[in-house]
Write an enzyme that holds these catalytic residues in place. Structure first.
Site: not given
Length: 412
Positions: A249, A274, A339, A342, A366, A376
């Site tokens: 990001r 985030k 951005h 990504r 994510h 994970y």
């Protein structure tokens, strides 16, 4: 005789001042002017003398000429009314002062800044987005108000002002931040509940923020070649070159710190703002080369990409720097954003290079869960991600050089 303004103004020139000692000039009904020498000349203080519970007391009413004779008399009369009502003016002043201090300590702005300093990692930075939103949209109207006195309609009024500017996404984001402040206030015993919950559905739905991105390999090649030709500062050039290689990001790239970069293990480890989780970015040989080129210039400071306006290096690069650089290269925000790298990586790694989607999602930081619903951890598939990041960097190099785009089968 009652005092006159001329007598107050010339008190330090009167016969009483000749011996250089403090003296009093009396008005009436307990009001007098205390005149005494100071290091810079003569000072003049208004005092009101009164009796309460059989004791003689004095109340300070300010200094002359800041408080005029007429204003001093008004303050005296107000104090006399309190005495008549069996209220000690001195004690009343203390109580009011304490109440104001308590009100300030529990104001929305004080609590919001306290929340930010404790909960938001980059709060002290000048361009912190949450802080800027509060300072622009909430503090001017609700900042000084005790948080317990704020009603849902008060917050909604502030949100309507944002909405009128045509920025509904910003209104939703500001509401979320206010909710976080209120939940912090609940946790610290300042209010009983988060009143922002009452505003669900009060705002029009946000369309969702869209970041322009180039996802076609041919167009990506042109963009990468344009970046190599950028004529701006070295930190901005290096940030632009690194952005597609790490595809994090933009705020995380700008705030990249040298202490988080391990050049020996070729890894960058930091806290994702985030999701508030630790993240690992494997660094390709190309990414390491960019950092090594920049290290002699900025390696002595905190940030890899310090603000160009802050030579001391205590602030990171502005959020507008890189998008402005892309615009100078002919890529406005309707065509490509930082951005957008990504989306570029996500699309090409999946559709062209055939990399397993869960590897990509992990690298994008994510939320990825296994069949049992467990998230994970940050080291999941780390060796595979190292290989993926090097493959990606090599692919971008080949793309810039005009290599033919080949569709790869998906990895198992």
């Amino acid at each position: 005789m009652a005092l006159s303004d001329i007598a107050c103004r010339n008190a330090h020139k009167s016969d009483k001042a000749k011996d250089g000692k403090a003296f009093k000039l009396f008005d009436d009904k307990g009001l007098f002017l205390l005149v005494k020498p100071t290091e810079s000349g003569w000072g003049k203080w208004w005092r009101f003398k009164y009796r309460f519970d059989g004791k003689e007391k004095q109340l300070s009413l300010g200094t002359y000429p800041e408080v005029s004779l007429g204003q001093a008399r008004e303050k005296r009369d107000e104090a006399r009314k309190l005495v008549a009502a069996m209220i000690d003016p001195g004690e009343n002043r203390k109580a009011v002062k304490e109440a104001r201090a308590d009100s300030f300590a529990n104001s929305f702005e004080v609590i919001a800044r306290e929340w930010g300093s404790k909960k938001v990692q980059t709060w002290d930075e000048k361009n912190n987005r949450s802080k800027r939103m509060l300072e622009r949209n909430i503090f001017p109207w609700l900042g000084a108000k005790p948080i317990a006195d704020i009603l849902p309609k008060d917050i909604l009024a502030s949100l309507r002002r944002i909405e009128e500017r045509g920025t509904i996404e910003t209104a939703h984001r500001t509401l979320q931040i206010c909710g976080q402040v209120f939940r912090y206030a609940v946790a610290t015993g300042r209010v009983d509940r988060d009143i922002t919950q009452d505003l669900k559905g009060a705002l029009p739905p946000a369309k969702g923020e869209h970041f322009a991105a180039i996802t076609e390999p041919k167009e990506a090649a042109e963009l990468l070649r344009a970046i190599d030709s950028y004529q701006g500062s070295l930190p901005a050039l290096c940030a632009l070159k690194l952005a597609p290689l790490v595809f994090v990001r933009p705020g995380e790239l700008r705030a990249m710190q040298w202490q988080d970069v391990n050049l020996e293990t070729a890894e960058w480890r930091y806290l994702v703002t985030k999701t508030n989780v630790q993240h690992i970015v494997p660094l390709s040989r190309q990414a390491l080369a960019i950092l090594l080129e920049l290290q002699p210039l900025t390696g002595h400071g905190r940030y890899v990409f310090p603000s160009e306006r802050t030579p001391s290096g205590i602030r990171c690069m502005s959020e507008n720097t890189l998008n402005a650089a892309l615009k100078r290269l002919g890529y406005g925000k309707d065509k490509m954003t930082v951005h957008g790298f990504r989306a570029m990586a996500r699309t090409i790694l999946d559709e062209v290079l055939g990399v397993r989607p869960d590897f990509i999602e992990h690298q994008l930081a994510h939320a990825v869960r296994d069949p049992n619903g467990r998230a994970y951890n940050r080291t999941a598939h780390l060796p595979e991600r190292h290989k993926m990041m090097q493959q990606w960097a090599d692919y971008l190099d080949a793309l810039k050089q005009g290599a033919q785009v080949i569709q790869f089968p998906r990895q198992a």
